[in-house]
Design a protein around this motif. Structure first.
Motif, PDB file in Angstrom:
ATOM      1  N   GLY A   1      41.151  43.297  57.932  1.00  0.00           N
ATOM      2  CA  GLY A   1      42.154  43.204  56.891  1.00  0.00           C
ATOM      3  C   GLY A   1      42.538  44.554  56.394  1.00  0.00           C
ATOM      4  N   HIS A   2      41.519  45.569  56.525  1.00  0.00           N
ATOM      5  CA  HIS A   2      41.798  46.997  56.411  1.00  0.00           C
ATOM      6  C   HIS A   2      42.583  47.520  57.388  1.00  0.00           C
ATOM      7  CE1 HIS A   2      40.223  51.154  56.634  1.00  0.00           C
ATOM      8  NE2 HIS A   2      40.893  51.232  55.478  1.00  0.00           N
ATOM      9  N   LEU A   3      42.458  46.999  58.803  1.00  0.00           N
ATOM     10  CA  LEU A   3      43.212  47.959  59.922  1.00  0.00           C
ATOM     11  C   LEU A   3      44.504  46.985  59.829  1.00  0.00           C
ATOM     12  CD1 LEU A   3      40.424  48.238  62.368  1.00  0.00           C
ATOM     13  CD2 LEU A   3      41.659  49.913  61.102  1.00  0.00           C
ATOM     14  N   THR A   4      44.818  45.768  59.260  1.00  0.00           N
ATOM     15  CA  THR A   4      46.123  45.073  59.634  1.00  0.00           C
ATOM     16  C   THR A   4      46.855  45.152  58.256  1.00  0.00           C
ATOM     17  OG1 THR A   4      44.941  42.946  59.032  1.00  0.00           O
ATOM     18  CG2 THR A   4      45.376  43.581  61.385  1.00  0.00           C
ATOM     19  N   LEU A   5      46.328  46.082  57.257  1.00  0.00           N
ATOM     20  CA  LEU A   5      46.944  46.155  55.948  1.00  0.00           C
ATOM     21  C   LEU A   5      47.224  44.869  55.127  1.00  0.00           C
ATOM     22  CD1 LEU A   5      49.887  48.502  57.122  1.00  0.00           C
ATOM     23  CD2 LEU A   5      47.634  49.287  55.905  1.00  0.00           C
ATOM     24  N   THR A   6      46.077  43.980  55.538  1.00  0.00           N
ATOM     25  CA  THR A   6      45.967  42.898  54.603  1.00  0.00           C
ATOM     26  C   THR A   6      45.109  42.861  53.384  1.00  0.00           C
ATOM     27  OG1 THR A   6      45.900  41.674  56.737  1.00  0.00           O
ATOM     28  CG2 THR A   6      45.496  40.168  54.930  1.00  0.00           C
ATOM     29  N   SER A   7      45.419  42.339  52.084  1.00  0.00           N
ATOM     30  CA  SER A   7      45.058  42.597  51.007  1.00  0.00           C
ATOM     31  C   SER A   7      43.735  41.693  50.967  1.00  0.00           C
ATOM     32  CB  SER A   7      45.767  41.659  49.904  1.00  0.00           C
ATOM     33  OG  SER A   7      45.283  41.431  48.764  1.00  0.00           O
ATOM     34  N   PRO A   8      42.683  42.381  50.501  1.00  0.00           N
ATOM     35  CA  PRO A   8      41.297  41.804  50.341  1.00  0.00           C
ATOM     36  C   PRO A   8      41.232  40.589  49.635  1.00  0.00           C
ATOM     37  CG  PRO A   8      41.269  44.012  49.302  1.00  0.00           C
ATOM     38  CD  PRO A   8      42.588  43.910  50.033  1.00  0.00           C
ATOM     39  N   ARG A   9      42.239  40.480  48.319  1.00  0.00           N
ATOM     40  CA  ARG A   9      42.191  39.418  47.611  1.00  0.00           C
ATOM     41  C   ARG A   9      42.641  38.214  48.239  1.00  0.00           C
ATOM     42  NH1 ARG A   9      45.261  39.827  41.945  1.00  0.00           N
ATOM     43  NH2 ARG A   9      43.601  41.811  41.832  1.00  0.00           N
ATOM     44  N   SER A  10      43.529  37.991  49.174  1.00  0.00           N
ATOM     45  CA  SER A  10      44.211  37.247  50.018  1.00  0.00           C
ATOM     46  C   SER A  10      42.931  36.743  50.999  1.00  0.00           C
ATOM     47  CB  SER A  10      45.279  37.456  50.595  1.00  0.00           C
ATOM     48  OG  SER A  10      45.351  38.321  51.770  1.00  0.00           O
ATOM     49  N   MET A  11      42.106  37.634  51.395  1.00  0.00           N
ATOM     50  CA  MET A  11      41.139  37.612  52.403  1.00  0.00           C
ATOM     51  C   MET A  11      40.053  36.534  51.705  1.00  0.00           C
ATOM     52  SD  MET A  11      41.234  40.456  55.241  1.00  0.00           S
ATOM     53  CE  MET A  11      40.563  39.316  56.551  1.00  0.00           C
ATOM     54  N   ILE A  12      39.508  36.961  50.625  1.00  0.00           N
ATOM     55  CA  ILE A  12      38.584  36.309  49.843  1.00  0.00           C
ATOM     56  C   ILE A  12      38.771  34.930  49.399  1.00  0.00           C
ATOM     57  CG2 ILE A  12      37.222  36.331  47.735  1.00  0.00           C
ATOM     58  CD1 ILE A  12      37.242  39.355  47.702  1.00  0.00           C
ATOM     59  N   ILE A  13      40.268  34.813  49.207  1.00  0.00           N
ATOM     60  CA  ILE A  13      40.579  33.280  48.796  1.00  0.00           C
ATOM     61  C   ILE A  13      40.763  32.457  50.133  1.00  0.00           C
ATOM     62  CG2 ILE A  13      42.651  32.067  47.989  1.00  0.00           C
ATOM     63  CD1 ILE A  13      43.327  34.480  46.223  1.00  0.00           C
ATOM     64  N   ALA A  14      41.291  33.302  51.227  1.00  0.00           N
ATOM     65  CA  ALA A  14      41.326  32.659  52.374  1.00  0.00           C
ATOM     66  C   ALA A  14      39.943  32.274  52.867  1.00  0.00           C
ATOM     67  CB  ALA A  14      41.878  33.458  53.630  1.00  0.00           C
ATOM     68  N   GLN A  15      38.944  33.085  52.866  1.00  0.00           N
ATOM     69  CA  GLN A  15      37.697  32.904  53.053  1.00  0.00           C
ATOM     70  C   GLN A  15      37.065  31.467  52.476  1.00  0.00           C
ATOM     71  OE1 GLN A  15      35.862  34.747  55.278  1.00  0.00           O
ATOM     72  NE2 GLN A  15      33.715  33.805  55.154  1.00  0.00           N
ATOM     73  N   ALA A  16      37.207  31.441  51.118  1.00  0.00           N
ATOM     74  CA  ALA A  16      36.957  30.494  50.298  1.00  0.00           C
ATOM     75  C   ALA A  16      37.460  29.291  50.588  1.00  0.00           C
ATOM     76  CB  ALA A  16      36.938  30.791  48.560  1.00  0.00           C
ATOM     77  N   ILE A  17      38.780  29.241  50.654  1.00  0.00           N
ATOM     78  CA  ILE A  17      39.503  27.967  51.056  1.00  0.00           C
ATOM     79  C   ILE A  17      38.742  27.353  52.702  1.00  0.00           C
ATOM     80  CG2 ILE A  17      41.507  26.868  51.927  1.00  0.00           C
ATOM     81  CD1 ILE A  17      42.952  28.652  49.805  1.00  0.00           C
ATOM     82  N   GLY A  18      38.674  28.384  53.662  1.00  0.00           N
ATOM     83  CA  GLY A  18      38.076  27.990  54.900  1.00  0.00           C
ATOM     84  C   GLY A  18      36.722  27.544  54.541  1.00  0.00           C
ATOM     85  N   THR A  19      35.974  28.172  53.908  1.00  0.00           N
ATOM     86  CA  THR A  19      34.499  27.647  53.598  1.00  0.00           C
ATOM     87  C   THR A  19      34.529  26.065  53.036  1.00  0.00           C
ATOM     88  OG1 THR A  19      33.888  29.800  53.317  1.00  0.00           O
ATOM     89  CG2 THR A  19      32.090  28.076  52.541  1.00  0.00           C
ATOM     90  N   ALA A  20      35.293  25.756  52.007  1.00  0.00           N
ATOM     91  CA  ALA A  20      35.277  24.697  51.508  1.00  0.00           C
ATOM     92  C   ALA A  20      36.099  23.643  52.345  1.00  0.00           C
ATOM     93  CB  ALA A  20      36.361  24.558  50.273  1.00  0.00           C
ATOM     94  N   MET A  21      37.057  24.007  53.276  1.00  0.00           N
ATOM     95  CA  MET A  21      37.355  23.064  54.662  1.00  0.00           C
ATOM     96  C   MET A  21      35.989  22.707  55.327  1.00  0.00           C
ATOM     97  SD  MET A  21      40.545  24.863  55.752  1.00  0.00           S
ATOM     98  CE  MET A  21      42.603  24.760  54.667  1.00  0.00           C
ATOM     99  N   GLY A  22      35.323  23.807  55.839  1.00  0.00           N
ATOM    100  CA  GLY A  22      34.291  23.446  56.622  1.00  0.00           C
ATOM    101  C   GLY A  22      33.029  22.649  56.063  1.00  0.00           C
ATOM    102  N   CYS A  23      33.027  22.900  54.734  1.00  0.00           N
ATOM    103  CA  CYS A  23      31.885  21.883  54.058  1.00  0.00           C
ATOM    104  C   CYS A  23      32.043  20.487  54.047  1.00  0.00           C
ATOM    105  CB  CYS A  23      31.634  22.685  52.483  1.00  0.00           C
ATOM    106  SG  CYS A  23      30.784  24.350  52.315  1.00  0.00           S
ATOM    107  N   VAL A  24      33.273  20.142  54.230  1.00  0.00           N
ATOM    108  CA  VAL A  24      33.719  18.746  54.387  1.00  0.00           C
ATOM    109  C   VAL A  24      33.947  18.403  55.801  1.00  0.00           C
ATOM    110  CG1 VAL A  24      35.733  17.196  53.711  1.00  0.00           C
ATOM    111  CG2 VAL A  24      34.906  18.969  52.161  1.00  0.00           C
ATOM    112  N   ILE A  25      34.775  19.355  56.507  1.00  0.00           N
ATOM    113  CA  ILE A  25      34.712  18.810  57.734  1.00  0.00           C
ATOM    114  C   ILE A  25      33.495  18.821  58.756  1.00  0.00           C
ATOM    115  CG2 ILE A  25      35.921  19.649  60.285  1.00  0.00           C
ATOM    116  CD1 ILE A  25      38.312  20.678  58.243  1.00  0.00           C
ATOM    117  N   GLY A  26      32.837  19.980  58.384  1.00  0.00           N
ATOM    118  CA  GLY A  26      31.430  20.198  59.192  1.00  0.00           C
ATOM    119  C   GLY A  26      30.537  18.761  59.195  1.00  0.00           C
TER     120      GLY A  26
END
Length: 666
Positions: free
Chosen positions: A486-511
């Motif tokens: 995110g630092h090298l692509t100028l991506t907001s850390p806030r959006s990345m934390i939220i994306a990580q949380a959403i992806g983790t929630a998906m994985g906890c069900v899909i896995g």
């Protein structure tokens, strides 16, 4: 993923270090940086769900067959780019105005998708969670001292999902307050995160768009070939030891010792991604174990171990296979664990001595200042991270002992108190070396808790504690890799934390859903079948070792374990101390250990993949460098996705119509 360094082995890509102007030019090419809310889009989350679900099926197959999973982050980023770029172009042709697809959205989608399928890789479905089931309990030997009757818990959607939800989110918040220190102040490289950023930045340029089209064409072509080849093979696999996967390539005697090419395009693709050294180390381990040691030890049946017990018993040949494999993995893991801790301490001391000295070259250039400004601007409030960590910790302290009565509440409290320090050490080490040592932290916790909990509760407490600590420290390191991207692509850390949380929630069900599909459709954990899930038995036996010590080992097995543990340490020392031109030829002990329990056929598949890459590089190096990841990913994904319809056919009791098998004419 990796790759996550898993239990097994992974190759490390060589990453060219880019200068600031190169990274900056790529990062600024798209104009203004969109606010964090525009980086999180509904179409992006749908794409993340699709990519994450697809890769969860693929990596679950790898986890439950050999446990060896190559890094698929590059292909995940490529597919995310293709899906969303295709979506925006399709809407444009229909005259619908769509928001432009930016590198920031690409980064967020890739982060979310990888977080989703990382649960399938590292959630313990092929290791510590599967080690709790009844099959693993029986495979370890019901008569084995320390393998207490009733010390198992059958897989289930409810408790698996609950456990993953309880342990997976804490790691996201543990190191959030330290992200500026790790990324900006210490300037840690995080090679995998940097490589992903370079890939994404490259996609969003005119040349990158053309390169991506070639990669997509290669991926699609070999995905189709792999999928239809797996479909074709299915028709001939109607029985035990039937089909192309049991083709006696080198003769029936070699086949009986697992030396054959099984036409698995999944592992041919994995071999194309992993380094030549990893693949040759696997082959060396296969030759040493299945070609030399196991036939010799089998000849000692009745002398070293009783002849009237099944070969799958831990007091029989299977015990030597499992414990010698554990010795190699522990020797390699503990050496690297100590090495990374020492490097971390040394580096921190050096930085503390230099923190007051400001050299001219340390003054940030304009691109650095801009990236740092974006990285710091959308920060998650520190108080929110602390409060979230405490709330999730309290939830876990209540929930986990309710799921596993052997896991006392104070074990969980101690784990969560130590987690930030352990997570920092692991994330710092990953930033220096690109090695995620989470499984080794988990193994240390396994032995400590198994010994502490005692004979009656030690096995279950050790396995659950291993999963708890491993999840905490692994997700923290993965998030720091994402922050670097995110630092090298100028991506907001806030959006990345939220994306990580959403992806983790998906994985906890899909896995868990994916795992239960495989578990119901196939004979998971059968050491004689294709779905060996070797690390379930390895982790179960490590927990028994933690409870009972060396009394659990068969005759002469301890001396062999000492020898292979020592070999693993010496091999690592040679790699580190020898000149690079010699050290790079020393085999990797952890890679050598995998075939000891799994067999030789997959090592042959991976060496075929390595041979393809070698020849391709000889004829067209630049084309190979560009296309190998896409072609390999296509082979892995096509074969891996066939498992889904195959599992549905198995659940519907529809068997293949033919059996192609081979027998001797004598």
């Amino acid at each position: 993923m990796a790759p996550y360094k898993r239990d097994g082995a992974g190759g490390h890509e060589e990453i060219r270090e880019l200068d600031d102007s190169e990274l900056g030019a790529a990062a600024h090419a798209s104009g203004r940086v969109p606010p964090w809310r525009e980086q999180l889009t509904a179409r992006g989350m749908v794409a993340s769900l699709a990519v994450g679900a697809m890769y969860s099926v693929i990596v679950m197959k790898l986890v439950l067959t050999t446990g060896l999973v190559p890094t698929l982050n590059v292909s995940a980023a490529l597919i995310a780019f293709v899906v969303l770029r295709g979506w925006t172009k399709a809407l444009a042709r229909l005259g619908v105005v769509a928001r432009p697809f930016t590198r920031q959205e690409n980064t967020v989608v890739q982060t979310c998708a990888v977080a989703c399928y990382s649960i399938a890789v590292g959630g313990g479905f092929g290791s510590y969670l599967l080690a709790l089931d009844k099959k693993a309990y029986e495979a370890a030997g019901e008569e084995t001292v320390g393998n207490v009757p009733g010390s198992y818990k059958e897989p289930g959607i409810a408790w698996m999902t609950g456990f993953l939800l309880a342990v997976s989110f804490v790691g996201i918040l543990a190191l959030v307050p330290l992200r500026k220190i790790m990324i900006i102040d210490y300037k840690l490289t995080y090679p995998s995160g940097t490589a992903t950023a370079v890939l994404i930045n490259g996609f969003h340029t005119p040349h990158g768009d053309s390169m991506a089209k070639q990669q997509v064409n290669g991926f699609t072509k070999y995905f189709g070939i792999s999928f239809f080849w797996s479909f074709f093979q299915w028709f001939f696999s109607g029985g035990d030891n039937c089909g192309f996967s049991q083709f006696p390539t080198f003769g029936l005697i070699a086949w009986k010792n697992s030396f054959f090419f099984d036409f698995s395009l999944t592992y041919v693709g994995a071999g194309m991604i992993c380094s030549h050294l990893v693949n040759l180390s696997l082959l060396l381990g296969a030759i040493l174990s299945w070609g030399v040691m196991w036939p010799l030890i089998s000849d000692l049946e009745g002398d070293w171990y009783p002849s009237n017990i099944p070969e799958s018993s831990m007091s029989s040949l299977q015990g030597y296979k499992a414990f010698i494999c554990i010795a190699l993995i522990l020797g390699d893991g503990l050496y690297n664990f100590a090495k990374i801790i020492a490097l971390t301490i040394k580096n921190l001391i050096e930085k503390s001595k230099l923190k007051n000295t400001k050299k001219e070259e340390d003054i940030p250039v304009l691109d650095d200042l801009h990236r740092n400004e974006v990285f710091v601007r959308d920060s998650l409030p520190t108080w929110l991270a602390y409060c979230g960590y405490i709330a999730l910790s309290v939830l876990a302290v209540i929930a986990i002992p309710m799921m596993f009565h052997e896991m006392k509440w104070y074990y969980v409290v101690i784990a969560y108190v130590l987690a930030p320090a352990l997570g920092f050490c692991n994330a710092y080490g990953a930033g220096l070396t690109d090695m995620n040592m989470a499984y080794n932290y988990g193994k240390v916790a396994l032995f400590i808790l198994a010994a502490w909990a005692g004979k009656d509760s030690g096995v279950v407490a050790g396995l659950v504690g291993c999963g708890l600590v491993k999840s905490l420290v692994s997700i923290s390191a993965d998030l720091m890799q994402d922050f670097k991207t995110g630092h090298l692509t100028l991506t907001s850390p806030r959006s990345m934390i939220i994306a990580q949380a959403i992806g983790t929630a998906m994985g906890c069900v899909i896995g868990p859903l994916t795992f239960l599909l495989f578990y119901k459709a196939f004979d998971i954990g059968n050491p004689e079948g294709p779905w060996k899930a070797p690390y379930a038995l390895i982790y179960r036996n490590m927990a028994i070792l933690g409870v009972e010590g060396f009394s659990a080992l068969p005759l002469h097995c301890l001396q062999l374990c000492y020898g292979f543990f020592g070999f693993a340490v010496v091999a690592n020392l040679m790699r580190d101390l020898f000149p690079a031109k010699y050290g790079r030829w020393v085999p990797l002990p952890m890679a050598m250990g995998v075939p000891f329990l799994v067999g030789a056929s997959f090592a042959i598949d991976m060496c075929v993949g390595s041979l393809v890459v070698f020849i391709w590089h000889r004829f067209d190096r630049s084309k190979a460098a560009q296309m190998v990841p896409a072609v390999a990913s296509g082979l892995i994904c096509g074969d891996g996705l066939w498992i889904f319809p195959s599992a549905l056919l198995a659940l519907a009791k529809i068997s293949p119509p033919l059996c192609m098998a081979f027998r001797s004419t004598h």
